[in-house]
Design an enzyme around this catalytic site. Sequence first.
Site, PDB file in Angstrom:
ATOM      1  N   GLY A  53       0.792  -1.231   0.000  1.00 40.92           N
ATOM      2  CA  GLY A  53       0.000   0.000   0.000  1.00 40.92           C
ATOM      3  C   GLY A  53       0.821   1.275   0.000  1.00 40.92           C
ATOM      4  O   GLY A  53       0.264   2.370  -0.022  1.00 40.92           O
ATOM      5  N   HIS A  54       2.145   1.176   0.029  1.00 42.19           N
ATOM      6  CA  HIS A  54       3.018   2.374   0.129  1.00 42.19           C
ATOM      7  C   HIS A  54       4.144   2.284  -0.886  1.00 42.19           C
ATOM      8  O   HIS A  54       5.264   1.966  -0.517  1.00 42.19           O
ATOM      9  CB  HIS A  54       3.587   2.464   1.541  1.00 42.19           C
ATOM     10  CG  HIS A  54       4.133   3.825   1.888  1.00 42.19           C
ATOM     11  ND1 HIS A  54       5.431   4.197   1.639  1.00 42.19           N
ATOM     12  CD2 HIS A  54       3.541   4.890   2.469  1.00 42.19           C
ATOM     13  CE1 HIS A  54       5.629   5.436   2.081  1.00 42.19           C
ATOM     14  NE2 HIS A  54       4.502   5.871   2.596  1.00 42.19           N
ATOM     15  N   PHE A  55       3.970   2.526  -2.075  1.00 43.67           N
ATOM     16  CA  PHE A  55       2.748   2.872  -2.807  1.00 43.67           C
ATOM     17  C   PHE A  55       2.627   1.885  -3.958  1.00 43.67           C
ATOM     18  O   PHE A  55       3.656   1.522  -4.521  1.00 43.67           O
ATOM     19  CB  PHE A  55       2.845   4.294  -3.382  1.00 43.67           C
ATOM     20  CG  PHE A  55       3.055   5.347  -2.322  1.00 43.67           C
ATOM     21  CD1 PHE A  55       1.990   5.812  -1.569  1.00 43.67           C
ATOM     22  CD2 PHE A  55       4.313   5.863  -2.078  1.00 43.67           C
ATOM     23  CE1 PHE A  55       2.177   6.799  -0.606  1.00 43.67           C
ATOM     24  CE2 PHE A  55       4.498   6.839  -1.106  1.00 43.67           C
ATOM     25  CZ  PHE A  55       3.434   7.313  -0.376  1.00 43.67           C
TER      26      PHE A  55
END
Length: 153
Positions: A53-55
């Site tokens: 999720g990052h990123f």
Amino acid sequence: MMHDDQILDIRRIMEMLPHRYPFLLVDRVLEFEPGQRLKAMKNVTMNENFFQGHFPGLPVMPGVLQLEALAQAGGIMVMNSLKEPLGDKVFLFTGLNKVKFRRPVVPGDQLVLNVFFEKSKLNIYKMRGVAEVDGQVTAQGEFSAAVANKGDM
């Protein structure tokens, strides 16, 4: 306790830190001078769960996790500098100052964690940390931590 000529591998680190997957952020201790400094490292791979999720499409290690890795290295340094074992006590992060992020950390990087003892008073310890990749600073800051009783939490 470790001696200055010892390198700590992951098994020894896990004996000292309560952290476990996915939050154990120190893979190896490379150098140690009791009460002075510690140099450790974290291998950063695409398998790290935070990259989902990052990123998406642009994997970057969160700066706060670089600081956490420095804090964990600082915990190892302080625990191995104490005259007696922690026993039923825990080492807790209590503050950050003068934090700067200088360069992204990406999969394939080896994050070198340098922590330096600044001072202590009672059960509070102050340290300075500098994280680097290939000799370039990625994150830096001043940290404080305290030794506390687990039962008080």
